[in-house]
Design a protein around this motif. Structure first.
Motif, PDB file in Angstrom:
ATOM      1  N   GLY A   1       0.819  -1.195   0.000  1.00 27.78           N
ATOM      2  CA  GLY A   1       0.000   0.000   0.000  1.00 27.78           C
ATOM      3  C   GLY A   1       0.857   1.252   0.000  1.00 27.78           C
ATOM      4  N   GLY A   2       0.220   2.411  -0.050  1.00 26.97           N
ATOM      5  CA  GLY A   2       0.973   3.642  -0.148  1.00 26.97           C
ATOM      6  C   GLY A   2       1.057   4.439   1.134  1.00 26.97           C
ATOM      7  N   ASP A   3       0.440   3.971   2.205  1.00 23.94           N
ATOM      8  CA  ASP A   3       0.428   4.725   3.454  1.00 23.94           C
ATOM      9  C   ASP A   3       1.777   4.607   4.153  1.00 23.94           C
ATOM     10  OD1 ASP A   3      -2.049   5.023   6.083  1.00 23.94           O
ATOM     11  OD2 ASP A   3      -0.020   5.791   5.984  1.00 23.94           O
TER      12      ASP A   3
ATOM     13  N   VAL B   1      -8.574  -1.301   7.416  1.00 24.52           N
ATOM     14  CA  VAL B   1      -7.455  -2.018   6.805  1.00 24.52           C
ATOM     15  C   VAL B   1      -7.959  -2.937   5.696  1.00 24.52           C
ATOM     16  CG1 VAL B   1      -5.713  -3.802   7.202  1.00 24.52           C
ATOM     17  CG2 VAL B   1      -5.927  -1.890   8.795  1.00 24.52           C
ATOM     18  N   VAL B   2      -9.049  -3.662   5.949  1.00 20.68           N
ATOM     19  CA  VAL B   2      -9.593  -4.587   4.952  1.00 20.68           C
ATOM     20  C   VAL B   2      -9.999  -3.834   3.686  1.00 20.68           C
ATOM     21  CG1 VAL B   2     -11.527  -6.117   4.420  1.00 20.68           C
ATOM     22  CG2 VAL B   2     -10.290  -6.370   6.572  1.00 20.68           C
ATOM     23  N   GLU B   3     -10.649  -2.703   3.836  1.00 25.57           N
ATOM     24  CA  GLU B   3     -11.043  -1.924   2.662  1.00 25.57           C
ATOM     25  C   GLU B   3      -9.815  -1.480   1.871  1.00 25.57           C
ATOM     26  OE1 GLU B   3     -14.045  -1.577   1.456  1.00 25.57           O
ATOM     27  OE2 GLU B   3     -14.830  -2.753   3.141  1.00 25.57           O
ATOM     28  N   GLY B   4      -8.773  -1.093   2.593  1.00 27.67           N
ATOM     29  CA  GLY B   4      -7.545  -0.710   1.908  1.00 27.67           C
ATOM     30  C   GLY B   4      -6.924  -1.875   1.158  1.00 27.67           C
ATOM     31  N   LEU B   5      -6.940  -3.058   1.756  1.00 24.10           N
ATOM     32  CA  LEU B   5      -6.371  -4.246   1.119  1.00 24.10           C
ATOM     33  C   LEU B   5      -7.187  -4.673  -0.093  1.00 24.10           C
ATOM     34  CD1 LEU B   5      -5.370  -6.282   4.306  1.00 24.10           C
ATOM     35  CD2 LEU B   5      -3.819  -5.218   2.660  1.00 24.10           C
TER      36      LEU B   5
ATOM     37  N   GLY C   1      -8.573  -2.606  -2.042  1.00 26.89           N
ATOM     38  CA  GLY C   1      -8.123  -1.676  -3.076  1.00 26.89           C
ATOM     39  C   GLY C   1      -6.830  -2.096  -3.750  1.00 26.89           C
ATOM     40  N   THR C   2      -5.961  -2.819  -3.047  1.00 27.25           N
ATOM     41  CA  THR C   2      -4.705  -3.292  -3.649  1.00 27.25           C
ATOM     42  C   THR C   2      -4.901  -4.530  -4.502  1.00 27.25           C
ATOM     43  OG1 THR C   2      -4.075  -4.801  -1.852  1.00 27.25           O
ATOM     44  CG2 THR C   2      -3.452  -2.470  -1.610  1.00 27.25           C
ATOM     45  N   GLY C   3      -6.054  -5.181  -4.386  1.00 24.25           N
ATOM     46  CA  GLY C   3      -6.288  -6.429  -5.106  1.00 24.25           C
ATOM     47  C   GLY C   3      -5.866  -7.664  -4.352  1.00 24.25           C
ATOM     48  N   LEU C   4      -5.359  -7.492  -3.134  1.00 19.71           N
ATOM     49  CA  LEU C   4      -4.889  -8.637  -2.360  1.00 19.71           C
ATOM     50  C   LEU C   4      -5.999  -9.332  -1.580  1.00 19.71           C
ATOM     51  CD1 LEU C   4      -1.571  -7.142  -0.976  1.00 19.71           C
ATOM     52  CD2 LEU C   4      -1.794  -9.051  -2.562  1.00 19.71           C
ATOM     53  N   VAL C   5      -7.121  -8.658  -1.383  1.00 19.84           N
ATOM     54  CA  VAL C   5      -8.232  -9.212  -0.604  1.00 19.84           C
ATOM     55  C   VAL C   5      -9.519  -9.000  -1.393  1.00 19.84           C
ATOM     56  CG1 VAL C   5      -9.573  -8.977   1.541  1.00 19.84           C
ATOM     57  CG2 VAL C   5      -7.072  -8.843   1.602  1.00 19.84           C
ATOM     58  N   VAL C   6     -10.441  -9.946  -1.268  1.00 19.03           N
ATOM     59  CA  VAL C   6     -11.730  -9.842  -1.928  1.00 19.03           C
ATOM     60  C   VAL C   6     -12.795 -10.351  -0.978  1.00 19.03           C
ATOM     61  CG1 VAL C   6     -11.673 -12.152  -2.965  1.00 19.03           C
ATOM     62  CG2 VAL C   6     -12.946 -10.323  -4.096  1.00 19.03           C
ATOM     63  N   GLU C   7     -14.012  -9.866  -1.160  1.00 20.06           N
ATOM     64  CA  GLU C   7     -15.117 -10.372  -0.346  1.00 20.06           C
ATOM     65  C   GLU C   7     -15.466 -11.771  -0.819  1.00 20.06           C
ATOM     66  OE1 GLU C   7     -19.518  -8.978   1.290  1.00 20.06           O
ATOM     67  OE2 GLU C   7     -18.236  -7.574   0.187  1.00 20.06           O
ATOM     68  N   ALA C   8     -15.565 -12.703   0.118  1.00 19.74           N
ATOM     69  CA  ALA C   8     -15.834 -14.096  -0.216  1.00 19.74           C
ATOM     70  C   ALA C   8     -17.321 -14.317  -0.378  1.00 19.74           C
ATOM     71  CB  ALA C   8     -15.272 -15.011   0.877  1.00 19.74           C
ATOM     72  N   ASP C   9     -17.674 -15.365  -1.127  1.00 19.45           N
ATOM     73  CA  ASP C   9     -19.081 -15.729  -1.284  1.00 19.45           C
ATOM     74  C   ASP C   9     -19.636 -16.193   0.046  1.00 19.45           C
ATOM     75  OD1 ASP C   9     -19.007 -15.161  -3.961  1.00 19.45           O
ATOM     76  OD2 ASP C   9     -18.485 -17.214  -4.542  1.00 19.45           O
ATOM     77  N   ALA C  10     -20.890 -15.827   0.308  1.00 20.20           N
ATOM     78  CA  ALA C  10     -21.547 -16.292   1.530  1.00 20.20           C
ATOM     79  C   ALA C  10     -21.818 -17.780   1.441  1.00 20.20           C
ATOM     80  CB  ALA C  10     -22.853 -15.525   1.736  1.00 20.20           C
ATOM     81  N   GLU C  11     -21.796 -18.446   2.576  1.00 23.42           N
ATOM     82  CA  GLU C  11     -22.078 -19.879   2.601  1.00 23.42           C
ATOM     83  C   GLU C  11     -23.554 -20.119   2.329  1.00 23.42           C
ATOM     84  OE1 GLU C  11     -20.745 -21.411   6.279  1.00 23.42           O
ATOM     85  OE2 GLU C  11     -18.638 -20.872   5.932  1.00 23.42           O
ATOM     86  N   GLU C  12     -23.851 -21.214   1.663  1.00 20.45           N
ATOM     87  CA  GLU C  12     -25.212 -21.518   1.238  1.00 20.45           C
ATOM     88  C   GLU C  12     -26.181 -21.563   2.416  1.00 20.45           C
ATOM     89  OE1 GLU C  12     -27.506 -21.423  -1.673  1.00 20.45           O
ATOM     90  OE2 GLU C  12     -25.371 -21.439  -2.146  1.00 20.45           O
ATOM     91  N   GLY C  13     -25.770 -22.203   3.503  1.00 18.91           N
ATOM     92  CA  GLY C  13     -26.638 -22.318   4.659  1.00 18.91           C
ATOM     93  C   GLY C  13     -26.946 -20.962   5.264  1.00 18.91           C
ATOM     94  N   ALA C  14     -25.964 -20.065   5.271  1.00 20.28           N
ATOM     95  CA  ALA C  14     -26.159 -18.748   5.839  1.00 20.28           C
ATOM     96  C   ALA C  14     -27.137 -17.933   5.002  1.00 20.28           C
ATOM     97  CB  ALA C  14     -24.822 -18.021   5.943  1.00 20.28           C
ATOM     98  N   ARG C  15     -27.137 -18.155   3.661  1.00 19.78           N
ATOM     99  CA  ARG C  15     -28.046 -17.423   2.793  1.00 19.78           C
ATOM    100  C   ARG C  15     -29.504 -17.695   3.165  1.00 19.78           C
ATOM    101  NH1 ARG C  15     -24.869 -19.076  -1.941  1.00 19.78           N
ATOM    102  NH2 ARG C  15     -23.487 -17.375  -2.527  1.00 19.78           N
ATOM    103  N   ARG C  16     -29.799 -18.951   3.502  1.00 17.69           N
ATOM    104  CA  ARG C  16     -31.176 -19.325   3.811  1.00 17.69           C
ATOM    105  C   ARG C  16     -31.635 -18.766   5.151  1.00 17.69           C
ATOM    106  NH1 ARG C  16     -29.422 -24.394   1.526  1.00 17.69           N
ATOM    107  NH2 ARG C  16     -28.994 -25.204   3.611  1.00 17.69           N
ATOM    108  N   GLN C  17     -30.717 -18.379   6.002  1.00 19.13           N
ATOM    109  CA  GLN C  17     -31.065 -17.893   7.330  1.00 19.13           C
ATOM    110  C   GLN C  17     -31.108 -16.371   7.410  1.00 19.13           C
ATOM    111  OE1 GLN C  17     -28.306 -19.663  10.038  1.00 19.13           O
ATOM    112  NE2 GLN C  17     -28.628 -21.729   9.238  1.00 19.13           N
ATOM    113  N   GLY C  18     -31.018 -15.696   6.298  1.00 27.05           N
ATOM    114  CA  GLY C  18     -31.005 -14.243   6.304  1.00 27.05           C
ATOM    115  C   GLY C  18     -29.668 -13.713   5.826  1.00 27.05           C
ATOM    116  N   ARG C  19     -29.509 -12.423   5.940  1.00 28.06           N
ATOM    117  CA  ARG C  19     -28.294 -11.794   5.437  1.00 28.06           C
ATOM    118  C   ARG C  19     -27.089 -12.206   6.282  1.00 28.06           C
ATOM    119  NH1 ARG C  19     -27.207  -5.285   4.646  1.00 28.06           N
ATOM    120  NH2 ARG C  19     -25.102  -5.522   3.759  1.00 28.06           N
TER     121      ARG C  19
END
Length: 385
Positions: free
Chosen positions: A6-8, A49-53, A55-73
């Motif tokens: 990062g650039g900070d 920190v996560v939002e910054g990462l 932005g660098t392309g090193l971190v991405v939001e993962a797909d939610a688990e199938e079971g969790a989807r059925r129980q709400g957000r």
């Protein structure tokens, strides 16, 4: 992908980023709550920190688990993007070049080899390296510009900038600016290391020495060499020549290993592996001259290793190289070390075999990237500045 750190310029932010990124790389797909617990940082700090990462392309939001989807957000989950870049580990040997490919997590996703003549010039040998890399990247579907670092294991005494100060095993190798030549080819950082040193790093990472930080790797052959770790750090010596046990015959012993293993009175060629294998095969069949030659060779090898063990007092000696695949190496070595050493170390065969040097070279590349990702820490193979 942006700069890995990062650039900070804030040291505190860099430390926080390193802590969060390490947790992400090892924890799978944690939530922000998980990361807060794992790192001990506040939730707002982790979230920033996560939002910054991201932005660098090193971190991405993962797909939610199938079971969790059925129980709400579900809670948001994040993962380290090992596919954000790729690493190469290269072995340059007398008869072949070998290449390993991994993501930024060091997990191997491809491998390749190409044969090369022992008489090949430096240019020809480097062209085989480029061909092996191009073929592997094509088969793996990895673009060349995704390479973030390259590690190389080479025979010889290697300077910090990748120049081979002395390399008698390969034609035209002494004085070769190997690091500079390969950096022009790959356009990314290239880390060059002595092959025995690279193999020692590999055995500590994935092989027989995973449980110890004080070990010696012996590259057994007609021109033996050794690499060592002291306190978990690679020991190169002041000029990169630590472990050059192949030169011990100069200390009052006229006979070279290639003469000791000869059955005809004429020394073997140091790179003639088939001729060496034939001597061992004849000894196994009971040929008296071959038996005597093998005994002379093993006696010299164990004396050379004993000298290193007496100087360094390692917990473990790992034997690799072509001689490791031949019967009768370990027991004479254990027996002689018990005779000569105040505290005999454990002795084991390499678990990585022919893959040791390329695996260690890959670890060099991974360490370079980790120094950027986790710049507040030093890695196993970091060179003295």
């Amino acid at each position: 992908m942006g700069q890995l750190t990062g650039g900070d310029p804030s040291l505190l932010r860099r430390i926080n980023s390193a802590v969060v990124l390490r947790a992400l790389r090892t924890a799978g797909s944690p939530t922000l709550t998980d990361l807060t617990r794992l790192t001990g940082l506040s939730r707002p700090t982790v979230e920033g920190v996560v939002e910054g990462l991201i932005g660098t392309g090193l971190v991405v939001e993962a797909d939610a688990e199938e079971g969790a989807r059925r129980q709400g957000r579900p809670a948001r989950r994040f993962r380290f993007r090992a596919e954000a870049g790729h690493l190469l580990g290269i072995e340059i040997g007398s008869h072949r070049v070998a290449v390993l490919l991994s993501g930024l997590d060091g997990r191997i996703i491809g491998a390749g080899t190409k044969e090369v003549a022992e008489t090949a010039s430096a240019d020809e040998r480097l062209e085989r390296v480029r061909a092996a890399v191009a073929d592997l990247l094509r088969r793996a579907g990895v673009p060349r510009d995704s390479l973030r670092a390259v590690g190389v294991g080479s025979p010889g005494i290697v300077e910090a900038d990748g120049t081979v100060r002395l390399g008698t095993a390969l034609p035209g190798w002494t004085g070769l600016p190997l690091g500079d030549r390969l950096r022009r080819s790959f356009r990314c950082p290239v880390q060059v290391e002595n092959d025995a040193n690279a193999a020692a790093v590999a055995e500590h990472w994935k092989g027989a020495a995973r449980d110890t930080g004080d070990m010696v790797f012996v590259m057994a052959g007609l021109s033996p060499g050794a690499g060592s770790l002291i306190g978990g750090r690679l020991h190169r010596g002041f000029g990169g020549a630590a472990g050059e046990i192949g030169a011990l015959h100069l200390l009052g012993r006229e006979a070279t290993p290639e003469r000791l293993l000869s059955t005809t009175g004429e020394p073997l060629h140091p790179l003639d592996e088939p001729a060496v294998a034939e001597v061992f095969a004849k000894a196994k069949r009971g040929d008296e001259r071959a038996v005597a030659a093998v005994e002379r060779f093993l006696q010299r090898l164990v004396h050379d290793v004993a000298a290193l063990v007496l100087a360094m007092d390692p917990e473990l000696v790992v034997v690799g190289g072509w001689a490791a695949g031949l019967d009768g190496v370990l027991e004479p070595l254990r027996r002689e070390l018990e005779r000569y050493c105040l505290r005999p170390p454990r002795v084991a065969l390499s678990l990585l075999g022919e893959a040791a040097v390329a695996t260690g070279a890959l670890r060099l590349a991974l360490d370079h990237v980790e120094e950027e990702l986790f710049a507040v820490e030093k890695t196993v193979t970091a060179r003295r500045r």
